[in-house]
Design a protein around this motif. Structure first.
Motif, PDB file in Angstrom:
ATOM      1  N   ILE A 209       0.687  -1.282  -0.261  1.00  0.00           N
ATOM      2  CA  ILE A 209       0.108  -0.400   0.015  1.00  0.00           C
ATOM      3  C   ILE A 209       1.123   1.121  -0.211  1.00  0.00           C
ATOM      4  N   LEU A 210       1.926   1.393   0.994  1.00  0.00           N
ATOM      5  CA  LEU A 210       2.988   2.565   1.258  1.00  0.00           C
ATOM      6  C   LEU A 210       3.540   2.452  -0.020  1.00  0.00           C
ATOM      7  N   ASN A 211       3.646   1.414  -1.381  1.00  0.00           N
ATOM      8  CA  ASN A 211       4.386   1.663  -2.330  1.00  0.00           C
ATOM      9  C   ASN A 211       4.329   1.311  -3.326  1.00  0.00           C
ATOM     10  N   LYS A 212       2.458   1.464  -3.641  1.00  0.00           N
ATOM     11  CA  LYS A 212       1.576   1.586  -4.900  1.00  0.00           C
ATOM     12  C   LYS A 212       1.851   2.336  -5.726  1.00  0.00           C
ATOM     13  N   PRO A 213       1.937   1.826  -7.043  1.00  0.00           N
ATOM     14  CA  PRO A 213       2.224   3.255  -7.866  1.00  0.00           C
ATOM     15  C   PRO A 213       0.945   3.833  -8.861  1.00  0.00           C
ATOM     16  N   GLY A 214      -0.223   3.354  -8.307  1.00  0.00           N
ATOM     17  CA  GLY A 214      -1.559   3.392  -8.953  1.00  0.00           C
ATOM     18  C   GLY A 214      -2.179   4.039  -7.476  1.00  0.00           C
ATOM     19  N   ARG A 215      -3.383   4.549  -7.820  1.00  0.00           N
ATOM     20  CA  ARG A 215      -4.416   5.121  -6.540  1.00  0.00           C
ATOM     21  C   ARG A 215      -4.806   4.240  -6.108  1.00  0.00           C
ATOM     22  N   LEU A 216      -4.790   4.856  -4.637  1.00  0.00           N
ATOM     23  CA  LEU A 216      -5.306   3.457  -3.967  1.00  0.00           C
ATOM     24  C   LEU A 216      -6.745   3.292  -3.592  1.00  0.00           C
ATOM     25  N   THR A 217      -7.527   2.032  -3.093  1.00  0.00           N
ATOM     26  CA  THR A 217      -8.720   1.837  -3.148  1.00  0.00           C
ATOM     27  C   THR A 217      -8.721   2.592  -1.439  1.00  0.00           C
ATOM     28  N   ASP A 218     -10.494   3.254  -1.231  1.00  0.00           N
ATOM     29  CA  ASP A 218     -10.770   3.451  -0.407  1.00  0.00           C
ATOM     30  C   ASP A 218      -9.928   3.206   1.139  1.00  0.00           C
ATOM     31  N   ALA A 219     -10.382   1.472   0.438  1.00  0.00           N
ATOM     32  CA  ALA A 219     -10.045   1.155   1.645  1.00  0.00           C
ATOM     33  C   ALA A 219      -8.557   0.493   2.282  1.00  0.00           C
ATOM     34  N   GLU A 220      -7.751   1.403   1.058  1.00  0.00           N
ATOM     35  CA  GLU A 220      -6.427   1.302   0.989  1.00  0.00           C
ATOM     36  C   GLU A 220      -5.911   2.231   1.604  1.00  0.00           C
ATOM     37  N   PHE A 221      -7.038   3.516   1.138  1.00  0.00           N
ATOM     38  CA  PHE A 221      -6.151   4.696   2.126  1.00  0.00           C
ATOM     39  C   PHE A 221      -6.865   5.278   3.531  1.00  0.00           C
ATOM     40  N   ASP A 222      -8.016   3.687   3.960  1.00  0.00           N
ATOM     41  CA  ASP A 222      -8.241   4.123   5.644  1.00  0.00           C
ATOM     42  C   ASP A 222      -7.075   3.278   5.984  1.00  0.00           C
ATOM     43  N   VAL A 223      -6.863   2.922   5.091  1.00  0.00           N
ATOM     44  CA  VAL A 223      -5.911   2.039   5.700  1.00  0.00           C
ATOM     45  C   VAL A 223      -4.343   3.018   6.570  1.00  0.00           C
ATOM     46  N   ILE A 224      -3.717   3.776   5.542  1.00  0.00           N
ATOM     47  CA  ILE A 224      -2.874   4.748   5.508  1.00  0.00           C
ATOM     48  C   ILE A 224      -3.603   5.632   6.332  1.00  0.00           C
ATOM     49  N   LYS A 225      -4.558   6.501   6.002  1.00  0.00           N
ATOM     50  CA  LYS A 225      -5.004   7.736   7.159  1.00  0.00           C
ATOM     51  C   LYS A 225      -4.701   6.474   9.052  1.00  0.00           C
ATOM     52  N   ARG A 226      -4.698   5.230   9.218  1.00  0.00           N
ATOM     53  CA  ARG A 226      -4.272   5.265  10.571  1.00  0.00           C
ATOM     54  C   ARG A 226      -3.314   5.341  11.215  1.00  0.00           C
ATOM     55  N   HIS A 227      -1.996   5.849  10.245  1.00  0.00           N
ATOM     56  CA  HIS A 227      -1.315   5.621  10.632  1.00  0.00           C
ATOM     57  C   HIS A 227      -0.601   7.155  12.046  1.00  0.00           C
ATOM     58  N   PRO A 228      -1.334   8.177  11.672  1.00  0.00           N
ATOM     59  CA  PRO A 228      -1.064   8.741  12.439  1.00  0.00           C
ATOM     60  C   PRO A 228      -1.801   8.135  13.842  1.00  0.00           C
ATOM     61  N   LEU A 229      -2.808   7.690  13.705  1.00  0.00           N
ATOM     62  CA  LEU A 229      -3.125   7.364  15.260  1.00  0.00           C
ATOM     63  C   LEU A 229      -1.982   5.889  15.506  1.00  0.00           C
ATOM     64  N   GLU A 230      -1.774   4.942  14.937  1.00  0.00           N
ATOM     65  CA  GLU A 230      -0.738   4.546  15.085  1.00  0.00           C
ATOM     66  C   GLU A 230       0.437   4.182  15.383  1.00  0.00           C
ATOM     67  N   GLY A 231       1.294   6.072  14.942  1.00  0.00           N
ATOM     68  CA  GLY A 231       2.248   6.849  15.652  1.00  0.00           C
ATOM     69  C   GLY A 231       2.237   7.235  16.976  1.00  0.00           C
ATOM     70  N   HIS A 232       1.060   7.913  17.125  1.00  0.00           N
ATOM     71  CA  HIS A 232       0.880   7.903  18.839  1.00  0.00           C
ATOM     72  C   HIS A 232       1.066   7.121  19.513  1.00  0.00           C
ATOM     73  N   ALA A 233       0.397   5.652  18.946  1.00  0.00           N
ATOM     74  CA  ALA A 233       0.367   4.517  20.182  1.00  0.00           C
ATOM     75  C   ALA A 233       1.942   4.460  20.075  1.00  0.00           C
ATOM     76  N   ILE A 234       2.892   4.817  19.000  1.00  0.00           N
ATOM     77  CA  ILE A 234       4.375   4.198  18.680  1.00  0.00           C
ATOM     78  C   ILE A 234       5.219   4.762  19.984  1.00  0.00           C
ATOM     79  N   LEU A 235       5.006   6.030  19.801  1.00  0.00           N
ATOM     80  CA  LEU A 235       5.738   7.318  20.720  1.00  0.00           C
ATOM     81  C   LEU A 235       4.828   7.427  21.735  1.00  0.00           C
ATOM     82  N   SER A 236       3.843   7.176  22.329  1.00  0.00           N
ATOM     83  CA  SER A 236       3.380   7.322  23.784  1.00  0.00           C
ATOM     84  C   SER A 236       4.256   5.933  24.260  1.00  0.00           C
ATOM     85  N   THR A 237       5.136   4.568  24.000  1.00  0.00           N
ATOM     86  CA  THR A 237       5.834   4.012  24.782  1.00  0.00           C
ATOM     87  C   THR A 237       7.123   4.955  25.088  1.00  0.00           C
TER      88      THR A 237
END
Length: 410
Positions: A209-237
């Protein structure tokens, strides 16, 4: 009281409230300033400005003349006046060439660190702040000595290493942005730390998904949009992590109009540093070549940010960011009036339209020429001073301007 007057009525002692020109078309570091010399009036005239706004409460009123020309009174909002205060570009403490040597090593070390941090995060290992702090401090120190060197080097990119280079780029740009706004050194450091770690959540996004050369599907973009929350969780540790890096990581994709993510915050619900991080993040992203995106030049990218201000981004912060980097940021390819191509290496502390450049190519003969360092703010002993006509895409001329960041001055 705000009045619109003709340029010919300008006098020393008047306070300019607004120059009726696009931000790329005048040579002043501020949109608002007091006229202190006849040379400043001449610069305004030479810029082709025929009328402007003055504030008679901060400076002299125009003389009363028998004239049919109307003087237009304009309302001024206090909040708008405060928002548009510009910050002067800071001159480097050391020369560009001197800092370039150190900046090369710092860039290499920082990319290596981010690559290892992403791998550790992907494996579920806790990030040790002690590994990160010295590199972030080196980046902040380099920016403080001479921001142009490291920022220009970070324009040299390999699209396969985009994720790592992007993190280093956002770190350096945020440090420069904070420094230009005279933020407290500790706040600047914390913002830079947040910049380096802001995309750590992408370690949990599949490479497909991260390196997909074409347009992301809605489901793939939903995965991308989780990275701020995932990052916040990682930094909180991380033991000892501050609130600023956490805020930047969580909020760098929020937008003033509520169209961002993860929480669709609006306006002042987003902290100033998170708004700054959002500006820096998108600037670095659109100036990078990626598998699914063609890079645009730094000057054009700043123009895009200017277009998007007041909707997605704060107008006064975008303006401050433009003043921080210069209208033609370090590493930009520019076409000079002489028909030569040059790469920008250093901003002028008082005139954003006249940086120092390294000239290396003639468009008239379509050939490389002996590289030469030129300070566009100085008039040569013989001849007329050259000037920038516009930014140019390197692909148009099939040149790599970043090869000429460092040249012999002999």
């Amino acid at each position: 009281m705000i009045k619109k007057i003709s340029t010919h009525k300008l006098r020393i002692g008047m306070y300019v409230h607004a120059l009726s020109r696009n931000w790329t078309a005048h040579p002043f570091l501020r949109n608002r300033f007091r006229i202190t010399s006849s040379e400043e009036i001449q610069k305004i005239i030479e810029a082709g400005i025929t009328e402007l706004e003055i504030d008679t409460e901060k400076g002299h009123d125009p003389p009363q003349e028998a004239s049919n020309e109307p003087v237009i009174l304009l309302p001024v909002q206090k909040e708008e006046a405060q928002a548009n205060e510009d910050v002067p570009v800071q001159a480097g403490a050391v020369s560009f060439s001197e800092e370039l040597v150190r900046a090369r090593l710092i860039k290499t070390q920082a990319i290596h660190l981010v690559r290892n941090l992403m791998q550790d995060a992907r494996l579920g290992k806790i990030i040790e702040l002690e590994r990160v702090q010295p590199v972030v401090q080196d980046i902040v120190d380099s920016i403080t000595r001479n921001s142009s060197a490291l920022l220009a080097l970070l324009q040299i990119r390999n699209k396969d290493d985009y994720t790592f280079l992007h993190s280093v780029g956002v770190c350096a740009l945020l440090a420069a942005f904070c420094h230009s706004l005279h933020k407290h050194p500790q706040e600047t450091y914390q913002a830079a730390l947040g910049g380096l770690l802001h995309d750590i959540g992408k370690s949990h996004v599949p490479d497909a998904i991260l390196n997909k050369p074409g347009r992301l599907t809605d489901a793939e973009f939903d995965v991308i949009k989780r990275h701020p929350l995932e990052g916040h969780a990682i930094l909180s540790t991380i033991s000892g992590i501050g609130g600023i890096p956490l805020e930047i990581t969580l909020r760098h994709h929020e937008r003033l109009d509520g169209g961002g993510y993860p929480d669709r915050l609006h306006g002042n619900e987003i902290s100033e540093l998170a708004q700054m991080a959002a500006i820096v993040d998108v600037y670095d992203a659109i100036t990078a070549e990626r598998c699914y995106h063609q890079a645009i030049s730094p000057a054009i990218a700043l123009g895009k940010l200017h277009e998007w201000s007041n909707t997605q981004y704060s107008a006064h912060l975008v303006q401050a960011f433009i003043r921080c980097l210069g209208i033609y940021p370090a590493g930009s390819l520019v076409l000079l009036q002489s028909g030569r191509l040059a790469v920008v290496t250093q901003q002028h502390p008082e005139n954003l339209l006249k940086p120092t450049v390294n000239v290396f190519f003639s468009t008239r003969s379509n050939t490389y020429i002996p590289p030469q360092k030129v300070d566009l703010s100085k008039t040569p002993a013989l001849g007329v001073a050259d000037k920038i006509l516009r930014a140019e895409p390197p692909a148009r001329w099939k040149v790599d301007p970043l090869r000429f960041l460092e040249i012999s001055e002999n």
